[in-house]
Scaffold this active site. Structure first.
Site, PDB file in Angstrom:
ATOM      1  N   TYR A   1       0.853  -1.201   0.000  1.00 14.32           N
ATOM      2  CA  TYR A   1       0.000   0.000   0.000  1.00 14.32           C
ATOM      3  C   TYR A   1       0.880   1.239   0.000  1.00 14.32           C
ATOM      4  O   TYR A   1       1.801   1.344   0.793  1.00 14.32           O
ATOM      5  CB  TYR A   1      -0.902   0.021   1.244  1.00 14.32           C
ATOM      6  CG  TYR A   1      -2.345  -0.124   0.844  1.00 14.32           C
ATOM      7  CD1 TYR A   1      -2.968   0.873   0.102  1.00 14.32           C
ATOM      8  CD2 TYR A   1      -3.067  -1.273   1.154  1.00 14.32           C
ATOM      9  CE1 TYR A   1      -4.278   0.717  -0.312  1.00 14.32           C
ATOM     10  CE2 TYR A   1      -4.373  -1.418   0.737  1.00 14.32           C
ATOM     11  CZ  TYR A   1      -4.979  -0.422   0.006  1.00 14.32           C
ATOM     12  OH  TYR A   1      -6.266  -0.571  -0.421  1.00 14.32           O
TER      13      TYR A   1
ATOM     14  N   GLU B   1      -0.553   4.749  -0.544  1.00 20.09           N
ATOM     15  CA  GLU B   1      -1.391   5.940  -0.741  1.00 20.09           C
ATOM     16  C   GLU B   1      -0.561   7.202  -0.530  1.00 20.09           C
ATOM     17  O   GLU B   1       0.249   7.279   0.387  1.00 20.09           O
ATOM     18  CB  GLU B   1      -2.570   5.922   0.241  1.00 20.09           C
ATOM     19  CG  GLU B   1      -3.674   4.981  -0.211  1.00 20.09           C
ATOM     20  CD  GLU B   1      -4.869   4.993   0.730  1.00 20.09           C
ATOM     21  OE1 GLU B   1      -4.849   5.717   1.732  1.00 20.09           O
ATOM     22  OE2 GLU B   1      -5.822   4.247   0.439  1.00 20.09           O
TER      23      GLU B   1
ATOM     24  N   ASP C   1      -6.321  13.405 -25.442  1.00 18.19           N
ATOM     25  CA  ASP C   1      -6.399  12.014 -25.001  1.00 18.19           C
ATOM     26  C   ASP C   1      -5.722  11.175 -26.084  1.00 18.19           C
ATOM     27  O   ASP C   1      -6.329  10.833 -27.094  1.00 18.19           O
ATOM     28  CB  ASP C   1      -7.873  11.629 -24.821  1.00 18.19           C
ATOM     29  CG  ASP C   1      -8.059  10.171 -24.440  1.00 18.19           C
ATOM     30  OD1 ASP C   1      -7.086   9.391 -24.537  1.00 18.19           O
ATOM     31  OD2 ASP C   1      -9.178   9.808 -24.050  1.00 18.19           O
TER      32      ASP C   1
ATOM     33  N   THR D   1      -3.460   6.028 -22.128  1.00 17.33           N
ATOM     34  CA  THR D   1      -3.337   4.679 -21.591  1.00 17.33           C
ATOM     35  C   THR D   1      -1.929   4.210 -21.944  1.00 17.33           C
ATOM     36  O   THR D   1      -1.287   4.733 -22.857  1.00 17.33           O
ATOM     37  CB  THR D   1      -4.362   3.718 -22.219  1.00 17.33           C
ATOM     38  OG1 THR D   1      -4.224   3.776 -23.637  1.00 17.33           O
ATOM     39  CG2 THR D   1      -5.785   4.108 -21.839  1.00 17.33           C
TER      40      THR D   1
ATOM     41  N   LYS E   1      -1.771   0.506 -25.201  1.00 17.32           N
ATOM     42  CA  LYS E   1      -2.139   0.446 -26.627  1.00 17.32           C
ATOM     43  C   LYS E   1      -0.858   0.525 -27.468  1.00 17.32           C
ATOM     44  O   LYS E   1       0.016  -0.304 -27.279  1.00 17.32           O
ATOM     45  CB  LYS E   1      -3.176   1.510 -26.921  1.00 17.32           C
ATOM     46  CG  LYS E   1      -4.474   1.223 -26.119  1.00 17.32           C
ATOM     47  CD  LYS E   1      -5.580   2.231 -26.300  1.00 17.32           C
ATOM     48  CE  LYS E   1      -6.736   1.902 -25.359  1.00 17.32           C
ATOM     49  NZ  LYS E   1      -7.772   2.943 -25.369  1.00 17.32           N
TER      50      LYS E   1
ATOM     51  N   ARG F   1      -1.440  -2.564 -18.673  1.00 15.99           N
ATOM     52  CA  ARG F   1      -2.782  -1.987 -18.690  1.00 15.99           C
ATOM     53  C   ARG F   1      -2.876  -0.898 -17.624  1.00 15.99           C
ATOM     54  O   ARG F   1      -2.861  -1.193 -16.426  1.00 15.99           O
ATOM     55  CB  ARG F   1      -3.792  -3.111 -18.416  1.00 15.99           C
ATOM     56  CG  ARG F   1      -5.235  -2.753 -18.615  1.00 15.99           C
ATOM     57  CD  ARG F   1      -6.051  -3.997 -18.939  1.00 15.99           C
ATOM     58  NE  ARG F   1      -5.714  -4.461 -20.275  1.00 15.99           N
ATOM     59  CZ  ARG F   1      -6.279  -3.983 -21.389  1.00 15.99           C
ATOM     60  NH1 ARG F   1      -7.225  -3.085 -21.336  1.00 15.99           N
ATOM     61  NH2 ARG F   1      -5.902  -4.436 -22.561  1.00 15.99           N
TER      62      ARG F   1
END
Ligand code: PLP
Length: 421
Positions: free
Chosen positions: A52, A54, A198, A224, A227, A233
Site C-alpha cells: 500500500y 497511498e 487524449d 493509456t 495500446k 494496462r
C-alpha cells in the site's frame, strides 16, 4: 513458469494457458491491443503488488515505501522525458478514471466540455450520456465532415467560439488520420479554455515521432499505457507544472486509493523501452504496415473511412463496400473474421444509420502484428484474406482455408516463444 499456480489452482491456470494459446494462434488486429515485452509482464506480476502506498513519493500515508518511491519516481521521470512534459502522474488505474481525474481537477460539475461525438470516433469518457462524463458535465460534440470523414478545424473553431466550453478534448478511438493538436490548443487559448489531448491510441506513434505531438503546449495529456505504447494496462496523465497540484489531488485522494505499484513499475519499464531507437523503428513500421493493409483492402473493393489511414488504425465502412452494401453488419463480419483467426472489433462509422450495438463498421489495426515482427508482405497477405472473407462471407470453405493459413503465418511469427506455460 506458473508452476505454483498450475499445482495449486489448475482451473485458473488452464484459463490463462488457453488465453496464451489464443494470442499465439490468432492475428490480433484490434487497434487498441498490443503485446508488451516480457520485462513489462515480469514487472506487472512482481511483489510490488503487495504494497500500500497511498499518497505520492516522499509523502506517503504508510510506512515501508522507500523502494516503492524509487520505482514511482523512476516512472515519473521517464514519462516526462519520453514525452517532453512538465509534470506526470503515473498512478491512474486506467484511461477512463484518468480522464475523470483531468476533468475534475480544474472543472466543476455542469461545466461545458467540447469533444468529438462518440459515433465519430470519440470515447465513452468524452461525454457519452451513459458514462460519468456525460452525466457530470455538459458536453457539446463536434463531428467529422460527412463527405471527407475528416475533422474540419475551421468548423471546430467556430463551434468553440459559439459554445465557449471550458475544456476542449482532442484524441480519439477510431479516427485514422493525423490530429492537429497545435490548432486545438490555439482554439482553446482563444476562448480561455483548457486544452486536453487524449492520446491513448496514438501515444506510441507520438513517442516514435510518426504522429504530431501535443507536447509541450497542451494543458493536459492523458494516455493509456497498453495500446501503441506497448506497456501494462494502465494510464498516465501529463500536464503543465501550473496544474500539477490540482491534478495530483484529483487522482489521489480525489478518485483513487492505493496506487498499483506493480503496474507503475511496468509503466517505468515501458517508458524506457519507448525511448530506445528500436521503438522509433517500431512506430514507423506500424504505420507502413497499416498503409499497406489499407491499400490492399481498397484494391479489393473494401471501402475505408476517409479512404485510408495515416496511423495504426483502419476503419472499414461495410455500407459502402459493394459486396456488403447494408448497415448493421459489423458484428456479423467481425465474427466471420474471428472464425478465420483474424481478431478485430465492430465499430460505428461516421453518420452510421445502424445502432451502436450493431454498427456498420469494422475497426482494425497493426500495432500487435507489428510487435510480432510482421511487415508489408504479411500485411498484403492478410489484407487479401480479410477482403476475401468480406467479399465472400457466405462461403464457409474460404473461412476454413484461411484459418489454416493464419495458423501457418502465426507459427512463422512466434509470440512469446520462451514463455513455457
Ligand atoms: C482506450 C481509451 C480510453 C480508456 O481507457 P481504458 O483503460 O479502457 O479505461 C480513453 N480514451 C481513449 C481515446 C481511448 O482510446
Amino acid at each position: 513458469m506458473l508452476e505454483s499456480l498450475k499445482e495449486q489452482d489448475p482451473e485458473a491456470y488452464s484459463a490463462i494457458v488457453n488465453e496464451l494459446r489464443r494470442q499465439q494462434q490468432t492475428l490480433e488486429m484490434i487497434p487498441s491491443e498490443n503485446f508488451c515485452s516480457k520485462a513489462v509482464l515480469e514487472a506487472s506480476a512482481s511483489v510490488l503488488a503487495n504494497k500500500y502506498s497511498e499518497g505520492y513519493p516522499k509523502k506517503r500515508y504508510y510506512q515501508g515505501n522507500k523502494y516503492i518511491d524509487d520505482i514511482e519516481l523512476l516512472a515519473i521521470e521517464r514519462a516526462k522525458r519520453l514525452f517532453n512534459a512538465e509534470h506526470a502522474n503515473v498512478q491512474p488505474y486506467s484511461g477512463s478514471p484518468a480522464n475523470m481525474a483531468v476533468y475534475v481537477s480544474v472543472l466543476e460539475p455542469g461545466d461545458k466540455i467540447m469533444a468529438l461525438n462518440l459515433a465519430h470516433g470519440g470515447h465513452l469518457t468524452h461525454g457519452n450520456p451513459v458514462n460519468f462524463s456525460g452525466k457530470l458535465f455538459n458536453f457539446v460534440h463536434y463531428t467529422v465532415e460527412r463527405d471527407t470523414e475528416l475533422l474540419d478545424m475551421e468548423k471546430i473553431w467556430k463551434l468553440a467560439l459559439k459554445e465557449k466550453p471550458k475544456m476542449i478534448v482532442s484524441g480519439y478511438t477510431a479516427y485514422p488520420r493525423l490530429i492537429d493538436f497545435k490548432k486545438f490548443h490555439e482554439i482553446a487559448q482563444e476562448i480561455n479554455a483548457y486544452s486536453m489531448a487524449d492520446i491513448s491510441h496514438i501515444a506510441g506513434l507520438i513517442a516514435a515521432r510518426v504522429h504530431p505531438t501535443p507536447f509541450p503546449f497542451t494543458d493536459f495529456v492523458m494516455t493509456t499505457t497498453h495500446k501503441t505504447l506497448r506497456g501494462p494496462r494502465g494510464a498516465v496523465i501529463l500536464c503543465k507544472e501550473k496544474y500539477a497540484k490540482q491534478l495530483d489531488k484529483a487522482v489521489f485522494p480525489g478518485l483513487q486509493g492505493g496506487p498499483h505499484e506493480q503496474t507503475i513499475a511496468a509503466k517505468a519499464v515501458c517508458f524506457e523501452e519507448a525511448m530506445k531507437p528500436e521503438f522509433i523503428e517500431y512506430g514507423k513500421q506500424i504505420v507502413k504496415n497499416s498503409k499497406t493493409l489499407a491499400e490492399t483492402l481498397m484494391q479489393k473493393g473494401i471501402k475505408l473511412v476517409s479512404n485510408g489511414t495515416d496511423t495504426h488504425l483502419i476503419l472499414i465502412d461495410l455500407i459502402n463496400t459493394k459486396s456488403v452494401g447494408k448497415p448493421g453488419l459489423g458484428k456479423d463480419y467481425a465474427i466471420a473474421l474471428e472464425e478465420a483467426g483474424i481478431v478485430t472489433n465492430c465499430n460505428t462509422i461516421p453518420y452510421d444509420p445502424a445502432s451502436p450495438f450493431r454498427p456498420s463498421g469494422i475497426r482494425l489495426g497493426t500495432p500487435a502484428l507489428t510487435s510480432r515482427s510482421m511487415k508489408e508482405p504479411e500485411m498484403a497477405q492478410i489484407g487479401k484474406w480479410i477482403a476475401q472473407i468480406i467479399n465472400e462471407v457466405e462461403n464457409n470453405k474460404i473461412i476454413i482455408e484461411i484459418r489454416k493459413k493464419v495458423n501457418e503465418l502465426c507459427k512463422q511469427f512466434p509470440l512469446y516463444p520462451d514463455i513455457t506455460y
